[in-house]
Design an enzyme around this catalytic site. Structure first.
Site, PDB file in Angstrom:
ATOM      1  CD  GLU A 181      -8.061 108.513  -8.922  1.00 16.65           C
ATOM      2  OE1 GLU A 181      -7.417 107.459  -9.021  1.00 16.65           O
ATOM      3  OE2 GLU A 181      -8.439 108.975  -7.838  1.00 16.65           O
ATOM      4  CE  LYS A 215     -10.713 106.279  -7.976  1.00 21.67           C
ATOM      5  NZ  LYS A 215     -10.263 105.109  -7.242  1.00 21.67           N
TER       6      LYS A 215
END
Ligand code: 5MM
Length: 339
Positions: free
Chosen positions: A177, A219
């Protein structure tokens, strides 16, 4: 079926499903509870997360996995069932946040680097035994005058790659992420430029560390205007720019991209995801890994009161269903009004 990194990653982006990011650390959940006047006690945090994981229709049909915080992966429901079992019984996959947070980066005022690599191998082995089959590490890239610097992007990309390699060694799928924040006055084009540079650095470091891309989930943020930018990109523009940026930077071997909501309104987060899937023509699944955009409504409906649990579950189911439809490109704004 033998569980492999690839099969877990595929299950995480099963059609019409996405991830519930319920991994708020103690400071963040306190902020969320303060907003609804609820004390952030261990019991309240447990009760709140239990109500989400017991929302059967949402969990079974729309939530492929749940990202947990260290406290939650060890907690038991009121009746003694481990919360992890509630998730597994609903056919969803438990995951765990393993980073130790974004900390000020020495020598680079206003920038952060995410920490948490020390002892990570041992922590991953324990989390695997506790049931986690995927993990999450969030790097934060801020946009302002003169930042981000290359040093910040590269340091965060390197940490993400080392984390991902350790996860895969432990048979855990890494969610990578890198979040380019939407705070600030910057335009969507500036967000594009910074996200492109960030993703290039991340995938170059993942390659350097021999990370198996087929067993990795990305992500990221979407390409949006800064919250305080006077001109805001519309839904179609966000969708087109996001797809264009990712086509340039994300290898086709990545099975899925699950977006963070990053402070977008609930409906914007859904509309943007839907618009991307309606356009299509990309090699990865595109779905959600929302924290706020899935939880703001149920938190408000619950407000810490046991009698509000059914209303909170209804609100959670609604958002999960809307985002599940968006992951298929089948959402329409009219469905929101019908709720
Ligand atoms: C759920 O929030 C996560 C944890 O944040 P902290 O470490 O600050 O407590 C966060 O990483 C989250 O998973 C992502 O930012 C996505 O959440 P949003 O709310 O942006 O969809």
């Amino acid at each position: 079926m033998t569980e492999t990194l690839e099969s877990i990653a595929q299950a995480m982006v099963a059609p019409g499903k996405g991830i519930l990011a319920a991994d708020e650390s103690s400071g963040t959940i306190k902020k969320r509870f303060d907003a609804i006047n609820v004390a952030s006690t261990e019991e309240n945090r447990r009760d709140y997360r239990e109500l989400l994981f017991r929302t059967e229709e949402a969990m079974k049909n729309h939530i492929s996995g749940v990202i947990l915080y260290d406290e939650t992966i060890r907690q038991k429901a009121k009746d003694g069932t481990p919360l992890v079992d509630l998730i597994k019984n609903a056919g969803s996959i438990p995951g765990i946040k393993v980073d130790a947070g974004a900390k000020p980066m020495a020598g680079f005022p206003g920038e952060t680097v995410t920490e948490g690599l020390d002892g990570l191998r041992e922590r991953l082995a324990e989390y695997y035994d506790l049931g986690a089959r995927f993990a999450k590490w969030r790097a934060v890239i801020d946009i302002a005058d003169g930042i981000p610097t290359n040093a910040c992007i590269e340091a965060n990309a390197e940490a993400l790659a080392r984390y991902a390699a350790l996860c895969q060694e432990a048979k855990i799928v890494p969610i990578v992420e890198p979040e380019v924040l939407m705070d600030g006055t910057h335009t969507a084009d500036r967000c594009f430029e910074v996200t492109e540079a960030t993703l290039r650095a991340v995938f170059s470091r993942l390659a350097l560390h021999n990370v198996n891309l087929e067993g990795t989930i990305l992500k990221p943020n979407m390409i949006v205007s800064g919250k305080k930018c006077p001109t805001q990109a519309g839904v179609e523009e966000v969708a087109e720019k996001t797809i264009a940026c990712f086509k340039r930077t994300v290898p086709a071997a990545i099975p899925g991209i699950v977006f963070l909501s990053g402070g977008q309104s609930d409906e914007d987060a859904t509309a943007h995801l839907n618009a991307m899937n309606a356009i299509g023509g990309f090699p990865w699944k595109m779905s959600f890994s929302y924290g706020r955009a899935l939880q703001a409504a149920p938190q408000k409906a619950w407000s810490g009161k046991a009698e509000n649990v059914p209303a909170a579950q209804k609100a959670f189911l609604h958002r999960a269903k809307m985002n599940g439809l968006a992951a298929l490109g089948k959402w329409e704004s009219g469905l929101e009004k019908a709720a």
